[in-house]
Design a protein around this motif. Structure first.
Motif: not given
Ligand code: NA
Ligand code: NA
Ligand code: NA
Lengths: 376, 82, 376, 82, 376, 82
Positions: C145-147, C326-328, C359-361
């Motif tokens: 889910g961290g994508a 989510v990143s991606a 920020a998702g990363v």
């Molecule tokens: Na992420």
């Protein structure tokens, strides 16, 4: 409740101790010098960042199975990284100026006096009881005076891996400080008239000479100082790839991708030796002092030899180019050039200083070989 | 007291001596090499120093891509001349 | 005669079994998706090809002394490859949009809800007896889910190497499917008016801010979540090389040769985990289901947080950019942009979505650190 | 039945909590950094944001080759102006 | 006094023995051929320089913990370097000419007769008692006839590492000598009229064909000769990266940085096997003789098959292109082209010769797989 | 005396046999693939072969084109001087 406490105890805030904090500040200072003052940034930036990572408490980065520890084991404990960098330096070196005027090599020999004076200095400090350096450690420290990064790392990895962090920091910092360290010494030992000496133009160097030189150098190394052959062998290999003209693909990659990749990994691996418990020891202070002494005596010896050669030479020799004999390529050659320009704005010493400058690389690699042979 | 220093002294003298001997021999050898290649080089076909000595980039694909290009141009030419 | 038989028995035709055939077809499908549909081809192509090789019977490629097995042991079992890739991602990341509008980082935090919801989901499936995931395995699955590819691979290599193949396939496939997965969820949770919200222009970000940010991030990581320091440390190192401006050589090589070489070797190493006996197990199905659930809940959480922030913020915030949390990178940011454009053709969300996107990363690397600490 | 879930629940809450705390602190720290560098940066000589701040490609030989070129041009100029 | 003697005894001058001197001269000769005569310089230069280093007495370079020994253990003993090079060759290969005219693959099969004839030749020499080659050694020697560097190195590393140095030198030298070895044989077996045969123009090859071909080749390998799958698998992977068009970054890096870096390290590692005690043995002479025999028989078989095919083919086939079937890409194809031009200045065979040329790469990889299976 | 040779003979025949079988099958498979993709490719959306599909040509080509040009000039020169 228990979990909260265990989590709090796992944070860096809880675990950080004073030495680690101090090391982090030192690493931030090194980063500042690398980025803002452009102190040998290509190596100091990765080293200092590696040092930051190595001092984060509560996680294995420079220890156990951590990545910096693994990089250290793969590339530094085996000496592979410094040797590959030296191959790259060979591929980046133009021996033209040296071949045009071979006798300037003597200046590259003279400046290595700094190495051996520092060896005695380190042993003296041990005799005085101020520090406790073994012969191996003294030899590894002395090579800082060679003013050549990969040679210092190679010798430290062979003779005194426990001092590698401090030696690397000292070597690269003083190399960056060459424009500050050398001028007062060079000025003190020369008159303005000597500094204004102009040198005659260099002859054209043929391609065949450039191809044969690395082979000649390797042969002499093999015959006289085999212990220096790993270092000088890789150096000559890089240079032959460059000059042969038939493997341009390989030479280009060596000068770019390969040397850059190894520099990054080497820097991080060296950084792993900046952990507080290894770096914040008394010997580091001794290393920093001795390193400065090494640069100073090397510079002085080079300049004095320049004066001597000028006295006995038909063609005039500006003693300033002797200072470039310590290596610290190309910083020392530029410093000599600037001092000459200061005395006579039309004096152009850069090319003449490049000869002793690259000879200094050879000289300190030879010295490293001798030290390995005698101290190991 | 001077135990280590007195041990290191011959080593140091000796070391700097070898560095000088090495680089002096290198000076001589380099000079000899320069003179010899200058004198006998031309006879050995080493002298003509033109850039043509340096080969074109020897990528393995070279011939292939070249040939493809040529081939396509031929095809086009043929189609163009009915 | 005997020899003929032994030879016939050595052919793949004789030895190929159904599971291997199935895996080869799956790998060919992945290749089709990578080449024809451009599904994250940089990693899926090497992974899928490695998977093909791993399922050839009668020869050691992904086992014994085979090359894929060796690459796995060298780079994945040691976590070196994912960390080097993450360094490269750092060197490729521009934090400008994030620095221009730091509060959008909160959206990058919200979208990580998907990770922890999936953790509970995986544990629930175990409790229900449908699957048999341990806590470590559940954590490694949840991070899908961290994508973020390298984070997923890193966590899987540390916590559950036996699931690495399935986790990699799920992570990269769903990242490629972001343009299909996110729009229905984002549309369902927002009104057309919300999707049409225009955001104010971003301020100019100074160079010094970009240089200090990776150091700040590293410091905070060291103090709060040291377990995330290997990941975020390498990431910050790459980013500092990029922004410092003094090591352009190293930054360029990191962004190109180095990251490309490691990508190839990493892809092949991951492919070695697609051998039929490891991949064709029930847990793979569970991983695929949970991965989809993770992406969906992360997207929803990001969008809902966007709505919440919009309500309490002086400057309007388009909730769509929450989905990018989510990143991606950069797929999710592009998807948010496209949805905004759909609602208002003049709406330009891309730069605003890049903030939560990167920020998702950071958020998922922090989550990975926490999961390592708590589950290991 | 809910053994693992009940074990995992605090872990999950706790995890997402830390992620939020971390990123919120990062927001604050980033803001503080931006403000401080904006206020004190110029005094520290960090502000003058011109491209000149970025160094030319730092290949080790670069300077040398440049110098050679310069040297040769000078020599030529010197010879040309007797 | 004692120290002086010990130092004198540590010099290369004191320790150098006759075999090492001889090997250094041989390596200098190879360097001369690589640089001056452009004999496969990309590999012969690093190999020969590595050989020089390996014969320096009194220092560990190719032994113990020396760097060449370490490179050998890392990359050659594991077969990793040859396989990565083969991936690079795949990325550099254009199968277009082969796809335009698939039946020319038969010529690439015929030229492998040289491999198996040499296998028998080596066994015969053993039976005669002139040499003492085992079956494994005979197989490793025979593959020199494959005229493909990485395949030879791979097979030698698997079957007969003790012969690796001599096999590498023979393989690369004869590949460089193709323009001298092949013409007399090809001329002796063909009439001027045959050599003047013009071949009809090649059809255009679609992109989809180029993408599917490496997959087809891998599949066939997996089904029929799995033992060749490590070699052909890496080759097909490189080619698929090239042709897929979706991973240009990876393909470019493979064709440049990656293959160049590995070439340098591989060359040095091979050079470590040129130490006098390993290379100056009778078997080296046998290997050189057998290698020449292998090239000659392969060339002859290719040409004869070309004549045969021309007789039974509707479209004319110039038998010269059969000589290109030995591989030695692209030297053999160019040689065939030049011979054709000699007979008819307007004859343009290059493209037609490229088909058998790359088919020869496949053919010898298949042969290598069979030899591993049968001799290991 | 002929121990090893007689041992190796079947191996050699066998080996060259497989090489031929392998490449013959590859010829057939390649032909089939070319025909099938030609016939069914367009239906599967594989056919529209525009150059945009192809990645930019590799940078190395320069030298090669030079070689082709040279070759052509030779040919032309040869033809021009009868
Ligand atoms: Na992420
Ligand atoms: Na030096
Ligand atoms: Na072949």
């Amino acid at each position: 409740m228990e979990q909260w406490r265990s989590l709090w105890q796992s944070t860096g805030l809880y675990r950080l101790d004073l030495p680690q904090t101090a090391m982090m500040l030192i690493c931030l200072l090194l980063l500042y010098l690398a980025i803002r003052k452009k102190f040998e940034p290509l190596l100091l930036l990765p080293i200092a960042f590696g040092g930051l990572l190595a001092n984060i408490p509560g996680v294995e980065i420079a220890t156990g199975d951590g990545i910096l520890r693994q990089l250290y084991e793969i590339g530094l404990a085996t000496s592979i990284f410094p040797l590959l960098i030296f191959m790259g330096v060979g591929a980046l070196t133009d021996f033209g100026p040296l071949l045009a005027n071979p006798r300037t090599m003597i200046l590259g020999a003279a400046a290595q006096v700094g190495i051996f004076a520092t060896l005695l200095g380190a042993l003296l400090l041990s005799d005085l009881g101020w520090f406790d350096f073994s012969l191996q450690q003294a030899a590894a420290i002395a090579i800082i005076g060679g003013a050549d990064g990969p040679t210092s790392l190679y010798l430290a990895s062979v003779l005194a891996p426990e001092l590698l962090g401090a030696i690397a920091v000292a070597a690269y910092s003083y190399m960056a400080l060459v424009p500050l360290i050398q001028p007062p010494i060079a000025r003190a030992l020369t008159s303005p008239r000597e500094r204004a000496i102009r040198m005659s133009e260099q002859r054209h160097v043929r391609r065949i000479e450039k191809i044969l030189f690395p082979l000649l150098l390797l042969l002499l190394t093999a015959l006289l100082v085999p212990a220096a052959a790993p270092l000088l062998g890789m150096f000559c290999f890089g240079n032959l790839m460059r000059e042969s003209g038939v493997v341009k693909r390989l030479s280009d990659t060596t000068q770019n991708s390969l040397v850059n990749i190894v520099t990054i990994l080497l820097g991080l691996a060296v950084g792993s030796r900046l952990a507080a418990d290894q770096f914040l020891v008394p010997s580091t202070l001794g290393i920093l002092l001795l390193g400065l002494f090494a640069f100073a005596t090397g510079t002085a010896a080079g300049v004095l030899m320049g004066k001597l050669m000028n006295r006995f030479s038909r063609n005039p020799i500006n003693p300033l180019i002797g200072a470039a004999g310590v290596s610290a390529v190309p910083m020392a050659a530029r410093t000599a050039h600037r001092l000459g320009e200061e005395a006579d704005p039309e004096n152009f010493l850069l090319m003449h200083a490049m000869g002793p400058n690259v000879a200094g690389v050879i000289g300190s690699a030879v010295a490293a070989g001798i030290l390995i042979r005698l101290a190991a | 007291m001077e135990n280590l220093v007195s041990q290191g002294m011959p080593l140091a003298l000796f070391g700097i001596g070898i560095v000088f001997v090495f680089l002096c021999l290198l000076v001589l050898a380099t000079r000899a090499m320069s003179i010899l290649t200058g004198r006998f080089g031309p006879a050995l076909g080493l002298a003509p120093e033109n850039l043509a000595d340096y080969p074109a980039p020897p990528a393995q694909v070279a011939a292939i891509i070249a040939a493809v290009t040529m081939h396509r141009q031929r095809m086009r030419a043929r189609r163009a001349t009915p």
